[in-house]
Design a protein around this motif. Structure first.
Motif, short mmCIF file in Angstrom:
data_model
loop_
_atom_site.label_atom_id
_atom_site.label_comp_id
_atom_site.label_asym_id
_atom_site.label_seq_id
_atom_site.Cartn_x
_atom_site.Cartn_y
_atom_site.Cartn_z
N THR A 1 -6.01 -31.89 12.48
CA THR A 1 -6.20 -33.02 13.38
C THR A 1 -7.66 -33.42 13.32
O THR A 1 -8.47 -32.75 12.67
N SER B 1 -9.38 -33.05 18.81
CA SER B 1 -8.01 -32.74 19.22
C SER B 1 -7.72 -31.25 19.10
O SER B 1 -8.34 -30.55 18.30
N TYR C 1 -4.20 -28.97 18.57
CA TYR C 1 -2.75 -28.96 18.40
C TYR C 1 -2.32 -27.58 17.94
O TYR C 1 -2.93 -27.06 17.01
N TYR D 1 -10.43 -33.85 8.78
CA TYR D 1 -9.88 -35.10 9.31
C TYR D 1 -10.87 -35.75 10.27
O TYR D 1 -11.45 -35.07 11.11
N THR E 1 -7.79 -38.65 14.45
CA THR E 1 -6.61 -38.27 13.67
C THR E 1 -5.72 -37.41 14.55
O THR E 1 -6.08 -36.29 14.91
N ALA E 2 -4.58 -37.95 14.89
CA ALA E 2 -3.62 -37.23 15.73
C ALA E 2 -2.78 -36.30 14.89
O ALA E 2 -2.63 -36.50 13.68
N PRO E 3 -2.19 -35.28 15.50
CA PRO E 3 -1.29 -34.40 14.75
C PRO E 3 -0.02 -35.16 14.33
O PRO E 3 0.44 -36.03 15.06
N LEU E 4 0.47 -34.82 13.17
CA LEU E 4 1.70 -35.42 12.68
C LEU E 4 2.79 -34.37 12.67
O LEU E 4 2.58 -33.25 12.19
N ALA E 5 3.94 -34.72 13.16
CA ALA E 5 5.07 -33.80 13.14
C ALA E 5 5.51 -33.58 11.70
O ALA E 5 5.60 -34.52 10.92
N VAL E 6 5.77 -32.34 11.34
CA VAL E 6 6.19 -32.01 9.97
C VAL E 6 7.68 -31.81 9.93
O VAL E 6 8.30 -31.32 10.79
#
Length: 171
Positions: free
Chosen positions: A133, A137, A139, A162, A166-171
């Motif tokens: 992130t 942030s 996460y 990052y 930059t937000a976390p992205l779901a994997v």
């Protein structure tokens, strides 16, 4: 160098904007270390796809973060079993009892990562969390208090390549 392809897009406004961003980062307790700096990790420079820079949250100067002679990456499942947690703890505890006290590097994620970080701190080992992130942030969010503790522990750090926002992205 690595950024020469971007020279044409660098103008005085971009330089002014970059300086302002660095000041904003500094106000948040975040430093930025570029690839050609002596503060950038030497071993990471050897990777063909090494990031051009790192955002670092630590009370320890960047060059001192990479000074221990060894580092050990600990990775594993996010859905760790009690047996897996026990063995992760045993391995990190065993590593801490040797003459060389390596940095434990992991990802701050659920399961194995957070187990390795917490055990390292409990054993007095430095630990570095590599985040996916932006530097401001945390996460998963439930690790926010632990991330703050890690950030404020000498020899430990939160790092990411990052940029802010930059937000976390779901994997």
């Amino acid at each position: 160098g690595r950024a020469s392809q971007h020279i044409g897009s660098i103008c005085s406004e971009a330089v002014k904007s970059a300086r302002q961003e660095l000041r904003n980062l500094e106000n948040l307790g975040i430093s930025f270390t570029e690839w050609n700096s002596s503060e950038y990790p030497t071993l990471l420079k050897e990777c063909p796809d090494a990031p051009i820079g790192l955002y670092i949250k630590s009370i320890t100067p960047p060059q001192e973060l990479w000074s221990p002679p060894k580092s050990i990456a600990v990775v594993g499942t996010r859905d760790i079993s009690p047996y897996g947690k026990e063995w992760c703890e045993r391995i990190v505890q065993s590593i801490s009892s040797g003459n060389e006290r390596p940095v434990i590097v992991s990802g701050l994620a659920l399961g194995t990562d957070i187990c390795a970080h917490k055990t390292a701190l409990d054993c007095g080992l430095p630990t570095i969390a590599v985040m996916a992130t932006g530097p401001e942030s945390t996460y998963p969010y439930r690790h926010k208090d632990f991330a703050w503790k890690l950030w404020h522990t000498p020899g430990c750090a939160l790092i990411t390549d990052y940029p802010p926002g930059t937000a976390p992205l779901a994997v």
